[in-house]
Write a protein that holds these residues in place. Structure first.
Motif, PDB file in Angstrom:
ATOM      1  N   ALA A  34       0.981  -1.105   0.232  1.00  0.00           N
ATOM      2  CA  ALA A  34       0.026  -0.148   0.144  1.00  0.00           C
ATOM      3  C   ALA A  34       0.722   0.964   0.193  1.00  0.00           C
ATOM      4  N   THR A  35       2.079   1.055   0.634  1.00  0.00           N
ATOM      5  CA  THR A  35       2.670   2.421   0.946  1.00  0.00           C
ATOM      6  C   THR A  35       4.273   2.417   0.795  1.00  0.00           C
ATOM      7  N   PHE A  36       4.909   3.241   0.427  1.00  0.00           N
ATOM      8  CA  PHE A  36       6.292   3.149   0.132  1.00  0.00           C
ATOM      9  C   PHE A  36       6.705   4.233   0.940  1.00  0.00           C
ATOM     10  N   LEU A  37       7.950   4.445   1.915  1.00  0.00           N
ATOM     11  CA  LEU A  37       7.975   4.937   2.786  1.00  0.00           C
ATOM     12  C   LEU A  37       9.522   4.812   2.533  1.00  0.00           C
ATOM     13  N   THR A  38      10.197   5.795   3.320  1.00  0.00           N
ATOM     14  CA  THR A  38      11.503   6.772   3.863  1.00  0.00           C
ATOM     15  C   THR A  38      11.977   7.174   4.990  1.00  0.00           C
ATOM     16  N   LEU A  63       2.787   7.112  -0.716  1.00  0.00           N
ATOM     17  CA  LEU A  63       4.201   7.245  -0.573  1.00  0.00           C
ATOM     18  C   LEU A  63       3.982   8.097   0.972  1.00  0.00           C
ATOM     19  N   GLY A  64       5.177   8.092   1.722  1.00  0.00           N
ATOM     20  CA  GLY A  64       4.876   8.653   3.367  1.00  0.00           C
ATOM     21  C   GLY A  64       6.122   8.477   3.465  1.00  0.00           C
ATOM     22  N   THR A  65       6.578   9.659   4.477  1.00  0.00           N
ATOM     23  CA  THR A  65       8.265   9.219   4.879  1.00  0.00           C
ATOM     24  C   THR A  65       7.529   8.640   7.016  1.00  0.00           C
ATOM     25  N   PHE A  66       9.027   7.658   6.965  1.00  0.00           N
ATOM     26  CA  PHE A  66       8.573   7.151   7.838  1.00  0.00           C
ATOM     27  C   PHE A  66       9.694   7.265   8.942  1.00  0.00           C
ATOM     28  N   VAL A  67      10.166   8.550   9.924  1.00  0.00           N
ATOM     29  CA  VAL A  67       9.207   9.805  10.223  1.00  0.00           C
ATOM     30  C   VAL A  67       9.712  10.848  10.037  1.00  0.00           C
ATOM     31  N   LEU A  68       9.099  12.289   9.541  1.00  0.00           N
ATOM     32  CA  LEU A  68      10.230  12.894   9.057  1.00  0.00           C
ATOM     33  C   LEU A  68      10.538  13.847  10.969  1.00  0.00           C
ATOM     34  N   GLY A  98       7.515  12.238  13.518  1.00  0.00           N
ATOM     35  CA  GLY A  98       7.775  12.436  14.925  1.00  0.00           C
ATOM     36  C   GLY A  98       8.942  12.585  15.313  1.00  0.00           C
ATOM     37  N   ALA A  99       8.888  12.806  16.554  1.00  0.00           N
ATOM     38  CA  ALA A  99       9.213  14.074  17.987  1.00  0.00           C
ATOM     39  C   ALA A  99      10.748  13.397  17.951  1.00  0.00           C
ATOM     40  N   GLY A 100      11.746  13.045  17.106  1.00  0.00           N
ATOM     41  CA  GLY A 100      12.960  12.504  17.375  1.00  0.00           C
ATOM     42  C   GLY A 100      13.352  10.909  18.144  1.00  0.00           C
ATOM     43  N   ARG A 133      -2.845  21.098   7.565  1.00  0.00           N
ATOM     44  CA  ARG A 133      -4.041  21.086   7.798  1.00  0.00           C
ATOM     45  C   ARG A 133      -4.484  23.094   7.710  1.00  0.00           C
ATOM     46  N   ALA A 134      -3.436  23.535   7.653  1.00  0.00           N
ATOM     47  CA  ALA A 134      -4.287  25.216   7.687  1.00  0.00           C
ATOM     48  C   ALA A 134      -3.678  25.115   6.200  1.00  0.00           C
ATOM     49  N   ARG A 135      -2.860  24.596   5.690  1.00  0.00           N
ATOM     50  CA  ARG A 135      -2.418  25.529   4.485  1.00  0.00           C
ATOM     51  C   ARG A 135      -3.468  25.522   3.385  1.00  0.00           C
ATOM     52  N   PRO A 136      -3.578  26.458   2.879  1.00  0.00           N
ATOM     53  CA  PRO A 136      -4.445  26.329   1.677  1.00  0.00           C
ATOM     54  C   PRO A 136      -4.090  24.911   0.894  1.00  0.00           C
ATOM     55  N   GLY A 137      -5.494  24.694   0.098  1.00  0.00           N
ATOM     56  CA  GLY A 137      -4.893  23.742  -1.029  1.00  0.00           C
ATOM     57  C   GLY A 137      -4.460  22.379  -0.413  1.00  0.00           C
ATOM     58  N   LEU A 138      -4.943  22.299   0.953  1.00  0.00           N
ATOM     59  CA  LEU A 138      -4.106  20.763   1.201  1.00  0.00           C
ATOM     60  C   LEU A 138      -5.782  20.798   2.211  1.00  0.00           C
ATOM     61  N   THR A 139      -6.974  21.100   1.903  1.00  0.00           N
ATOM     62  CA  THR A 139      -7.610  20.278   1.948  1.00  0.00           C
ATOM     63  C   THR A 139      -8.370  18.921   1.882  1.00  0.00           C
ATOM     64  N   PRO A 140      -8.444  17.814   1.897  1.00  0.00           N
ATOM     65  CA  PRO A 140      -8.428  17.896   3.464  1.00  0.00           C
ATOM     66  C   PRO A 140      -7.384  17.691   4.363  1.00  0.00           C
ATOM     67  N   GLY A 141      -5.844  17.718   3.062  1.00  0.00           N
ATOM     68  CA  GLY A 141      -4.712  17.701   3.556  1.00  0.00           C
ATOM     69  C   GLY A 141      -3.951  15.762   3.311  1.00  0.00           C
ATOM     70  N   PRO A 142      -2.682  15.488   4.063  1.00  0.00           N
ATOM     71  CA  PRO A 142      -2.451  14.267   3.563  1.00  0.00           C
ATOM     72  C   PRO A 142      -3.312  13.334   5.044  1.00  0.00           C
ATOM     73  N   ARG A 143      -2.806  12.413   4.865  1.00  0.00           N
ATOM     74  CA  ARG A 143      -3.049  11.492   5.707  1.00  0.00           C
ATOM     75  C   ARG A 143      -1.829  11.509   6.762  1.00  0.00           C
ATOM     76  N   VAL A 144      -2.200  11.600   8.224  1.00  0.00           N
ATOM     77  CA  VAL A 144      -1.052  11.675   9.221  1.00  0.00           C
ATOM     78  C   VAL A 144      -0.842  10.611   9.702  1.00  0.00           C
ATOM     79  N   LEU A 145       0.601  10.118   9.562  1.00  0.00           N
ATOM     80  CA  LEU A 145       0.844   8.784  11.585  1.00  0.00           C
ATOM     81  C   LEU A 145       2.040   9.251  11.573  1.00  0.00           C
ATOM     82  N   ILE A 146       1.354   9.578  13.445  1.00  0.00           N
ATOM     83  CA  ILE A 146       2.869   9.682  14.250  1.00  0.00           C
ATOM     84  C   ILE A 146       3.494   8.639  14.681  1.00  0.00           C
ATOM     85  N   ALA A 147       4.614   8.209  14.771  1.00  0.00           N
ATOM     86  CA  ALA A 147       5.287   7.577  15.700  1.00  0.00           C
ATOM     87  C   ALA A 147       5.340   7.647  17.549  1.00  0.00           C
ATOM     88  N   ALA A 148       5.191   6.353  18.325  1.00  0.00           N
ATOM     89  CA  ALA A 148       4.436   7.020  19.594  1.00  0.00           C
ATOM     90  C   ALA A 148       5.019   6.077  20.253  1.00  0.00           C
TER      91      ALA A 148
END
Length: 271
Positions: A34-38, A63-68, A98-100, A133-148
């Protein structure tokens, strides 16, 4: 209640040249992932640039960041670049944050940017989500993944993410999933059912490269969630049991194991 159907993602970090990189992305697409991640490290390809190339080489895979690492870029820059990549990928981009990780502070120092305290990084992560999510043109915006993994980040993920990647060590057993999933359920409350839960595989099969064995450490139990062995049917059944017990339906794997896991992907993807 959201039906938790299986998704599978390939995590790739580097390649010898552009042809090889694009070939990895195309191969993941062909195999039904489903996804290609980096990832986001200074020892791997720049993630958003690399995913732009992968977007041009593919047509359906997401395509996704895993994770920024949120310390490395101002939130406004992330929103700007994410908007561009969303356009160039025809909406196939998923933003992983990710927070680091433990060695992310070293990268921040090399980039000359402040790593910040844990509190500062968590607040920055929340600001990145807000800006994106507030950026114009990004409605509804990308799916967000958070590492936790810890209670506070699980709470942040419960509030802001569509997908929560459980950042657990290879020593975690099947039973060891219960506690973090319970914390996430408590934090999300009625919103838990909308969350997609993810856990990554480090090894598929019996062969473990020496460098990976060293990274995983000596204390990897037989029922580690990071290791998947057996026939395709046996591996699929274990992932089904994991979903039944802990609601985990999004499985990521290193690109070196993409072909080996492919029969399991064929059995479970979308089911």
């Amino acid at each position: 209640m959201t039906e938790r159907r299986f998704r599978f993602g390939v995590v790739a970090a580097t390649a010898r040249d552009a042809d090889e990189w694009c070939g990895l992305a195309r191969r993941a697409e062909e195999l039904g992932y489903a996804t290609f991640l980096t990832p986001d490290t200074l020892d791997t390809l720049p993630p958003l640039l690399a995913l732009s190339a992968a977007a041009a080489a593919t047509s359906t895979i997401r395509l996704g960041t895993f994770v920024l690492s949120v310390a490395n870029r101002p939130p406004q820059q992330v929103a700007w670049e994410v908007g561009g990549l969303g356009l160039l990928s025809a909406g196939r981009f998923e933003l992983g944050l990710g927070a680091g990780r433990p060695d992310a502070e070293r990268d921040a120092a090399r980039l000359g940017v402040p790593f910040g305290t844990a509190d500062q990084r968590i607040r920055r992560l929340e600001e990145v989500v807000r800006q994106v999510r507030a950026r114009p043109g990004l409605t509804p915006g990308p799916r967000v993944l958070i590492a936790a993994s810890g209670p506070r980040m699980l709470g942040v993920a419960a509030r802001h993410a569509e997908t929560v990647a459980l950042g657990l060590p290879a020593s975690t057993t099947e039973d060891g999933l219960a506690a973090p999933v319970h914390l996430l359920r408590e934090a999300a409350g009625e919103g838990f059912d909308r969350l997609e839960l993810s856990a990554g595989l480090h090894v598929v099969g019996d062969e473990v490269p020496p460098w990976l064995a060293e990274r995983m450490g000596p204390d990897v139990p037989a029922d580690s969630i990071a290791v998947l062995r057996g026939s395709p049917r046996q591996m699929a059944d274990r992932l089904l049991r994991r979903r039944d017990a802990h609601q985990i339906s999004y499985v990521t794997v290193n690109a070196m194991y993409a072909d080996r896991l492919a029969p399991v992907v064929e059995l479970l993807a979308g089911r």
